[in-house]
Design a protein around this motif. Sequence first.
Motif, short mmCIF file in Angstrom:
data_model
loop_
_atom_site.label_atom_id
_atom_site.label_comp_id
_atom_site.label_asym_id
_atom_site.label_seq_id
_atom_site.Cartn_x
_atom_site.Cartn_y
_atom_site.Cartn_z
N GLU A 5 0.82 -1.21 0.00
CA GLU A 5 0.00 0.00 0.00
C GLU A 5 0.85 1.26 0.00
OE1 GLU A 5 -2.90 -0.13 3.15
OE2 GLU A 5 -4.10 -1.64 2.11
N LYS A 6 1.98 1.24 0.68
CA LYS A 6 2.87 2.40 0.74
C LYS A 6 3.76 2.52 -0.49
CE LYS A 6 3.15 2.98 5.74
NZ LYS A 6 4.06 3.05 6.89
N GLY A 7 3.71 1.52 -1.36
CA GLY A 7 4.54 1.54 -2.56
C GLY A 7 5.99 1.18 -2.30
N LYS A 8 6.27 0.58 -1.15
CA LYS A 8 7.64 0.18 -0.81
C LYS A 8 7.97 -1.22 -1.33
CE LYS A 8 8.03 3.13 3.20
NZ LYS A 8 8.48 3.24 4.57
N TYR A 9 6.95 -1.96 -1.71
CA TYR A 9 7.13 -3.33 -2.19
C TYR A 9 6.15 -3.58 -3.32
CZ TYR A 9 6.72 -8.44 -2.19
OH TYR A 9 6.66 -9.74 -2.57
N ASN A 10 6.67 -4.09 -4.43
CA ASN A 10 5.80 -4.50 -5.53
C ASN A 10 5.58 -6.01 -5.43
OD1 ASN A 10 5.63 -1.93 -6.71
ND2 ASN A 10 7.54 -2.22 -7.81
N PRO A 11 4.34 -6.42 -5.41
CA PRO A 11 4.06 -7.86 -5.27
C PRO A 11 4.49 -8.62 -6.51
CG PRO A 11 2.06 -6.70 -5.80
CD PRO A 11 3.12 -5.65 -5.58
N SER A 12 4.66 -9.91 -6.35
CA SER A 12 4.94 -10.78 -7.49
C SER A 12 3.72 -10.74 -8.42
CB SER A 12 5.18 -12.22 -7.02
OG SER A 12 3.98 -12.74 -6.45
N LEU A 13 3.93 -11.11 -9.65
CA LEU A 13 2.82 -11.11 -10.61
C LEU A 13 1.69 -12.03 -10.14
CD1 LEU A 13 1.58 -10.12 -13.20
CD2 LEU A 13 2.89 -11.86 -14.43
N PRO A 14 1.99 -13.25 -9.69
CA PRO A 14 0.88 -14.09 -9.21
C PRO A 14 0.09 -13.46 -8.06
CG PRO A 14 2.80 -15.45 -9.60
CD PRO A 14 3.25 -14.01 -9.71
N LEU A 15 0.80 -12.84 -7.10
CA LEU A 15 0.10 -12.20 -5.98
C LEU A 15 -0.73 -11.03 -6.47
CD1 LEU A 15 -0.54 -11.88 -3.00
CD2 LEU A 15 1.62 -10.61 -2.73
N ALA A 16 -0.18 -10.23 -7.37
CA ALA A 16 -0.92 -9.09 -7.91
C ALA A 16 -2.18 -9.57 -8.63
CB ALA A 16 -0.03 -8.29 -8.86
N MET A 17 -2.08 -10.66 -9.37
CA MET A 17 -3.23 -11.18 -10.09
C MET A 17 -4.30 -11.70 -9.13
SD MET A 17 -1.34 -12.96 -13.33
CE MET A 17 -2.83 -13.20 -14.32
#
Length: 68
Positions: free
Chosen positions: A34-46
């Motif tokens: 949420e804070k933009g400090k970590y980008n989730p993996s593609l599977p998690l984002a999906m």
Amino acid sequence: MQNNVSEFRKKFGYSQDKLAEKLGVSRQTIISIEKGKYNPSLPLAMVMARLFHAKLEDVFILEEDDFK
């Protein structure tokens, strides 16, 4: 990369703890996303987009700087 995770989470009435539980991650992971400090993996984002009944690009916004 920017995201609308907080907005979608609130729209669906999830606390950070509840969303973390549903996704099988820690609350700290949700906070960092949420804070933009970590980008989730593609599977998690999906999975997140599917949970929110949204398109991936509605939840996560790729910016021009992300290509550099």
